[in-house]
Each structure stands twice: as structure tokens, then as C-alpha cells.
Design a protein around this motif. Structure first.
Motif, PDB file in Angstrom:
ATOM      1  N   GLU A  39      -1.145  12.930  10.659  1.00 19.62           N
ATOM      2  CA  GLU A  39       0.295  13.189  10.629  1.00 19.62           C
ATOM      3  C   GLU A  39       0.957  12.404   9.495  1.00 19.62           C
ATOM      4  OE1 GLU A  39       1.610  12.073  14.464  1.00 19.62           O
ATOM      5  OE2 GLU A  39       0.553  13.702  15.510  1.00 19.62           O
ATOM      6  N   SER A  40       0.515  11.157   9.326  1.00 17.81           N
ATOM      7  CA  SER A  40       1.092  10.316   8.280  1.00 17.81           C
ATOM      8  C   SER A  40       0.802  10.876   6.899  1.00 17.81           C
ATOM      9  CB  SER A  40       0.544   8.883   8.379  1.00 17.81           C
ATOM     10  OG  SER A  40       0.917   8.276   9.600  1.00 17.81           O
ATOM     11  N   ALA A  41      -0.414  11.404   6.702  1.00 13.16           N
ATOM     12  CA  ALA A  41      -0.793  11.969   5.403  1.00 13.16           C
ATOM     13  C   ALA A  41       0.133  13.109   5.007  1.00 13.16           C
ATOM     14  CB  ALA A  41      -2.239  12.446   5.443  1.00 13.16           C
ATOM     15  N   ASP A  42       0.672  13.824   5.985  1.00 13.50           N
ATOM     16  CA  ASP A  42       1.590  14.932   5.701  1.00 13.50           C
ATOM     17  C   ASP A  42       3.007  14.444   5.407  1.00 13.50           C
ATOM     18  OD1 ASP A  42      -0.408  16.813   6.060  1.00 13.50           O
ATOM     19  OD2 ASP A  42       0.010  17.051   8.201  1.00 13.50           O
ATOM     20  N   ARG A  43       3.325  13.237   5.888  1.00 12.87           N
ATOM     21  CA  ARG A  43       4.702  12.744   5.750  1.00 12.87           C
ATOM     22  C   ARG A  43       4.905  11.816   4.567  1.00 12.87           C
ATOM     23  NH1 ARG A  43       4.238  11.462  11.341  1.00 12.87           N
ATOM     24  NH2 ARG A  43       4.202   9.270  10.719  1.00 12.87           N
ATOM     25  N   VAL A  44       3.914  10.974   4.275  1.00 13.76           N
ATOM     26  CA  VAL A  44       4.112   9.937   3.263  1.00 13.76           C
ATOM     27  C   VAL A  44       3.992  10.509   1.847  1.00 13.76           C
ATOM     28  CG1 VAL A  44       3.227   8.179   4.826  1.00 13.76           C
ATOM     29  CG2 VAL A  44       1.670   9.268   3.195  1.00 13.76           C
ATOM     30  N   ARG A  45       4.560   9.791   0.886  1.00 12.39           N
ATOM     31  CA  ARG A  45       4.445  10.207  -0.508  1.00 12.39           C
ATOM     32  C   ARG A  45       3.048   9.936  -1.054  1.00 12.39           C
ATOM     33  NH1 ARG A  45       5.752   7.785  -5.665  1.00 12.39           N
ATOM     34  NH2 ARG A  45       6.194   5.843  -4.559  1.00 12.39           N
ATOM     35  N   ARG A  46       2.428   8.834  -0.606  1.00 11.91           N
ATOM     36  CA  ARG A  46       1.076   8.475  -1.027  1.00 11.91           C
ATOM     37  C   ARG A  46       0.316   7.897   0.150  1.00 11.91           C
ATOM     38  NH1 ARG A  46       2.905   5.088  -6.227  1.00 11.91           N
ATOM     39  NH2 ARG A  46       3.497   3.702  -4.531  1.00 11.91           N
ATOM     40  N   ILE A  47      -0.991   8.129   0.141  1.00 11.12           N
ATOM     41  CA  ILE A  47      -1.859   7.508   1.115  1.00 11.12           C
ATOM     42  C   ILE A  47      -3.131   7.112   0.393  1.00 11.12           C
ATOM     43  CG2 ILE A  47      -2.949   9.682   1.871  1.00 11.12           C
ATOM     44  CD1 ILE A  47      -2.933   8.454   4.743  1.00 11.12           C
ATOM     45  N   GLY A  48      -3.716   5.985   0.784  1.00 10.73           N
ATOM     46  CA  GLY A  48      -4.901   5.536   0.063  1.00 10.73           C
ATOM     47  C   GLY A  48      -5.721   4.547   0.868  1.00 10.73           C
ATOM     48  N   SER A  49      -6.753   4.038   0.217  1.00  4.78           N
ATOM     49  CA  SER A  49      -7.657   3.117   0.897  1.00  4.78           C
ATOM     50  C   SER A  49      -8.226   2.112  -0.082  1.00  4.78           C
ATOM     51  CB  SER A  49      -8.802   3.884   1.567  1.00  4.78           C
ATOM     52  OG  SER A  49      -9.604   4.533   0.586  1.00  4.78           O
ATOM     53  N   VAL A  50      -8.639   0.982   0.453  1.00  5.35           N
ATOM     54  CA  VAL A  50      -9.346  -0.052  -0.293  1.00  5.35           C
ATOM     55  C   VAL A  50     -10.688  -0.268   0.382  1.00  5.35           C
ATOM     56  CG1 VAL A  50      -9.335  -2.465  -1.016  1.00  5.35           C
ATOM     57  CG2 VAL A  50      -7.203  -1.158  -1.018  1.00  5.35           C
ATOM     58  N   CYS A  51     -11.758  -0.249  -0.406  1.00  9.91           N
ATOM     59  CA  CYS A  51     -13.126  -0.466   0.070  1.00  9.91           C
ATOM     60  C   CYS A  51     -13.482   0.571   1.151  1.00  9.91           C
ATOM     61  CB  CYS A  51     -13.282  -1.899   0.560  1.00  9.91           C
ATOM     62  SG  CYS A  51     -15.010  -2.464   0.630  1.00  9.91           S
ATOM     63  N   SER A  52     -13.955   0.111   2.304  1.00 12.28           N
ATOM     64  CA  SER A  52     -14.424   1.064   3.307  1.00 12.28           C
ATOM     65  C   SER A  52     -13.295   1.724   4.078  1.00 12.28           C
ATOM     66  CB  SER A  52     -15.378   0.372   4.290  1.00 12.28           C
ATOM     67  OG  SER A  52     -14.707  -0.624   5.034  1.00 12.28           O
ATOM     68  N   GLY A  53     -12.051   1.452   3.711  1.00 11.41           N
ATOM     69  CA  GLY A  53     -10.949   2.202   4.300  1.00 11.41           C
ATOM     70  C   GLY A  53     -11.089   3.691   4.046  1.00 11.41           C
ATOM     71  N   ALA A  54     -11.878   4.061   3.025  1.00 15.27           N
ATOM     72  CA  ALA A  54     -12.131   5.479   2.743  1.00 15.27           C
ATOM     73  C   ALA A  54     -12.810   6.166   3.920  1.00 15.27           C
ATOM     74  CB  ALA A  54     -12.992   5.615   1.487  1.00 15.27           C
ATOM     75  N   PHE A  55     -13.609   5.430   4.693  1.00 10.44           N
ATOM     76  CA  PHE A  55     -14.274   6.023   5.849  1.00 10.44           C
ATOM     77  C   PHE A  55     -13.254   6.476   6.889  1.00 10.44           C
ATOM     78  CE2 PHE A  55     -17.793   3.965   3.869  1.00 10.44           C
ATOM     79  CZ  PHE A  55     -18.924   4.652   4.285  1.00 10.44           C
ATOM     80  N   ALA A  56     -12.187   5.694   7.061  1.00  9.68           N
ATOM     81  CA  ALA A  56     -11.149   6.081   8.017  1.00  9.68           C
ATOM     82  C   ALA A  56     -10.400   7.321   7.527  1.00  9.68           C
ATOM     83  CB  ALA A  56     -10.182   4.916   8.234  1.00  9.68           C
ATOM     84  N   LEU A  57     -10.103   7.368   6.220  1.00 14.72           N
ATOM     85  CA  LEU A  57      -9.460   8.563   5.674  1.00 14.72           C
ATOM     86  C   LEU A  57     -10.348   9.787   5.849  1.00 14.72           C
ATOM     87  CD1 LEU A  57      -7.911   7.289   2.303  1.00 14.72           C
ATOM     88  CD2 LEU A  57      -6.735   7.693   4.470  1.00 14.72           C
ATOM     89  N   ALA A  58     -11.644   9.607   5.594  1.00 14.24           N
ATOM     90  CA  ALA A  58     -12.581  10.724   5.724  1.00 14.24           C
ATOM     91  C   ALA A  58     -12.703  11.164   7.178  1.00 14.24           C
ATOM     92  CB  ALA A  58     -13.941  10.328   5.170  1.00 14.24           C
ATOM     93  N   ALA A  59     -12.750  10.206   8.096  1.00  9.53           N
ATOM     94  CA  ALA A  59     -12.874  10.542   9.518  1.00  9.53           C
ATOM     95  C   ALA A  59     -11.672  11.340  10.002  1.00  9.53           C
ATOM     96  CB  ALA A  59     -13.021   9.265  10.342  1.00  9.53           C
ATOM     97  N   ALA A  60     -10.507  11.104   9.379  1.00  8.59           N
ATOM     98  CA  ALA A  60      -9.302  11.836   9.757  1.00  8.59           C
ATOM     99  C   ALA A  60      -9.185  13.163   9.014  1.00  8.59           C
ATOM    100  CB  ALA A  60      -8.068  10.973   9.481  1.00  8.59           C
ATOM    101  N   GLY A  61     -10.163  13.473   8.163  1.00  6.43           N
ATOM    102  CA  GLY A  61     -10.152  14.733   7.428  1.00  6.43           C
ATOM    103  C   GLY A  61      -9.276  14.728   6.189  1.00  6.43           C
ATOM    104  N   ILE A  62      -8.723  13.573   5.832  1.00  6.33           N
ATOM    105  CA  ILE A  62      -7.778  13.497   4.718  1.00  6.33           C
ATOM    106  C   ILE A  62      -8.476  13.635   3.368  1.00  6.33           C
ATOM    107  CG2 ILE A  62      -6.100  11.951   3.579  1.00  6.33           C
ATOM    108  CD1 ILE A  62      -5.578  10.821   6.454  1.00  6.33           C
ATOM    109  N   LEU A  63      -9.760  13.299   3.307  1.00  6.08           N
ATOM    110  CA  LEU A  63     -10.500  13.378   2.044  1.00  6.08           C
ATOM    111  C   LEU A  63     -11.270  14.691   1.887  1.00  6.08           C
ATOM    112  CD1 LEU A  63     -11.974   9.754   1.693  1.00  6.08           C
ATOM    113  CD2 LEU A  63      -9.827  10.682   0.803  1.00  6.08           C
TER     114      LEU A  63
END
Length: 345
Positions: free
Chosen positions: A118-142
Motif C-alpha cells: 500500500e505504501s509503495a502506491d502512495r509514497v513518492r519514493r520507496i527503497g532499500s539498503v542492503c538486505s532490505g531489498a528482500f522485504a521489498l521483493a517479498a512484498a512484490g514491489i521489485l
């Protein structure tokens, strides 16, 4: 100025320079540098802009979010008490940045996964540092996007999430409004690039200088740069020579000149350098000059002749030949980087 005029001026400033909320979602066992880099960059940018431009409001309002009750235990064992749980996040977020260390488990709570989507649809930018990419991927954002993470985790990210195009080489990647970085020091690089997007090159450069960062690196630079690989050299004279080469790319860097500077014969220098660095002096210098040229193509609008001269090439044609050996040209490289959101061109 009367009261009405003062209020009107304040309103104009607020409209021109809106305060952007940066929410840092911090996962347990995070490395301190992963937090400190982006946090200090956004804080310094906000302080510098407020003082330098006499803003009526800060450039950034920073919110620290955590998974569990405080204190947050970091990878070093240090406990952090600032922030609040992600369920209490502010309603209006400009940039959401997920910050994790090397131990992030990809299994997220369903409610957190839904909130990230939901946040990915609302915010202007979303991102990750280091393994935070796994959380983005798990949410389907990547899904369907280019992304990066720390090089030690890149293969795991690619295997676990095949719909993500993982680039293990880059220090950070911007794909649309989704940003991912390799972690540790590269979190600061990502944050500086965001500041540059928001407030321009001069502000980002001022922040980098204040933080005494050796170089404000663009996202296109490699996690496996020539300089980083060369740090494995055991002999101090070789390490010192490498540092000198990096600062004098337009000097005479022939084997004879470098051997003389190192106080060795040409033959012995070539043998020692190749053993210490893993490549010949000539190939090392050529790689370093190409990296410098690429960085300038990404970060400046300088013409090819100027870039070639500053990177140590004899002329623009020599630089073009070097690019042709990789199946590209300086112009195509610059266009490709610009299309991917990297650089200024």
C-alpha cells in the motif's frame, strides 16, 4: 512588512520548499553504518538548506520506524531507543527506506507485507539498503524491476525472487521510483542521490563535503571497483602507489614511470604488482581510467574530449576505441545510464 505580508511570504516558502517526510524502516540486527549513512545525509541536507536558504521549515522530517518494541538491537549489540513501531507510521510519507543488515529473513508478517504494498502506491519514493531489498521483493514491489543488494546476498535474492532483475555489480539502482542499494557505505550514496534529485547537485555536493566523503559515487559504479579490489595488496608501497595512481590518472602511468616511483626495476615492479593486485600494471591503469571516464559520463555533461583528457586518455578517439572494445560508445553509454535513471545527462 505587515502581518499579512509575513504570512504570505512564509506560505510561498513552504510551497517552494516543502518539508519531505523520510521514513526509515529499520530491521533488527541492522549494521550501524546502514542506518547512520542515510540518516546523516538527510539530516545534514535539512540543516544546510534551512541555514543557507533561510527556510521557514526543514527540508526533511525524519521518522525512524522499527519492527518490535524498543530498544532495537543492532548487529554490534548496541541498543537504539529512538523511533516507534511501523504500525504507528505517519500517514503522509514522501520517501520510505527499508534498512536491514545481512541477516534479514524474507518471511514477513502478512500485515507488514500488505502495508509495504500500500505504501509503495502512495509514497513518492520507496527503497532499500542492503538486505532490505528482500522485504521489498517479498512484498512484490521489485517484480519486473532492476534492483541490487550487497554482493554476498545477490545470488540468493535472484534465486528466491526470479521476477526481480538483480544487478549484483552496482552500488545502487534506481528503477522508476524504486531505489535499492548494496548496503553499508552505499546507503549514504543512495541518500545523496535522493538529495540531488530533490535539491540539486550543489546541495548534494555540499553534504558530501561536510561528511568528508572521499567521493560522491554515482549508482553506476561497481561494488567491485578496481580501487576496492586493489586494497587486498599486502605491500604498503603498492597500496600507496595505487592511491597515487587514482589521483593522477592524467600523468605518465607507464610501467617504467610507476616502477621508478616505487623504487624498483621495471621487471621486478611488474612481477610484484601483478602478484599483489591480480592484474598487470597496464591493465590496472586502463581499467581505472575507464571507470573514471564512465563516472564522468554519468555525473557531468562534459564532452568526450574533456572527459578523455581528465581520465588520462590521449584523446577522445582513444576513449572511443576503449568503449568500442566493450561494444559501446561514450554517447551510447551516457544515454543508457540516463535512461536507467543514473547520472545527470
Amino acid at each position: 512588512m505587515d502581518v499579512a505580508g509575513t504570512r504570505s511570504a512564509g506560505l510561498r516558502r513552504a510551497q517552494e520548499w516543502p518539508t519531505r517526510r523520510i521514513s526509515l524502516l529499520i530491521f533488527p540486527r541492522v549494521h550501524l553504518m546502514n542506518i547512520a549513512g542515510p540518516l546523516d545525509v538527510f539530516t545534514r541536507a535539512s540543516v544546510g538548506l534551512t541555514r543557507g536558504r533561510k527556510r521557514g521549515s526543514p527540508a526533511y522530517e525524519i521518522e525512524l520506524l522499527t519492527m518490535d518494541d524498543l530498544p532495537l538491537v543492532t548487529a554490534s549489540g548496541l541498543r537504539l531507543v529512538g523511533g516507534r513501531q511501523w504500525t504507528q507510521a505517519a500517514a503522509r510519507i514522501d520517501t520510505l527506506l527499508l534498512i536491514a543488515g545481512s541477516e534479514l529473513d524474507s518471511s514477513l508478517a502478512p500485515e507488514l507485507r500488505a502495508w509495504l504494498r500500500e505504501s509503495a502506491d502512495r509514497v513518492r519514493r520507496i527503497g532499500s539498503v542492503c538486505s532490505g531489498a528482500f522485504a521489498l521483493a517479498a512484498a512484490g514491489i521489485l517484480d519486473g524491476r532492476r534492483a541490487t543488494t550487497h554482493w554476498k546476498l545477490a545470488d540468493k535474492l535472484a534465486r528466491r525472487y526470479p521476477r526481480v532483475s538483480v544487478d549484483a555489480d552496482k552500488i545502487f539502482v534506481q528503477d522508476g521510483n524504486v531505489w535499492t542499494s548494496a548496503g553499508v557505505s552505499t546507503g549514504a550514496d543512495l541518500a545523496l542521490a535522493m538529495v540531488e534529485e530533490d535539491h540539486g547537485h550543489a546541495v548534494a555536493l555540499d553534504v558530501a563535503r561536510h561528511m568528508v566523503l572521499f567521493l560522491r559515487r554515482s549508482g553506476g559504479q561497481s561494488q567491485f571497483s578496481t580501487q576496492l579490489a586493489a586494497q587486498a595488496a599486502d605491500l604498503q608501497p603498492i597500496r600507496e602507489l595505487i592511491a597515487w595512481i587514482s589521483d593522477h590518472l592524467d600523468a605518465d602511468l607507464s610501467v617504467h614511470a610507476l616502477a621508478k616511483r616505487a623504487g624498483m626495476s621495471d621487471r621486478n615492479f611488474s612481477r610484484v604488482f601483478s602478484r599483489q593486485v591480480g592484474t598487470t600494471p597496464a591493465r590496472f591503469v586502463a581499467s581505472l581510467r575507464l571507470q573514471a571516464a564512465k563516472a564522468r559520463l554519468e555525473a557531468t555533461t562534459d564532452n568526450v574530449e574533456t572527459i578523455a583528457s581528465r581520465a588520462g586518455f590521449s584523446d577522445g578517439e582513444a576513449l572511443r576505441r576503449r568503449f568500442r572494445s566493450e561494444g559501446a560508445t561514450p554517447r551510447l553509454y551516457r544515454e543508457r545510464m540516463a535512461a536507467s535513471g543514473v547520472g545527470m545527462a
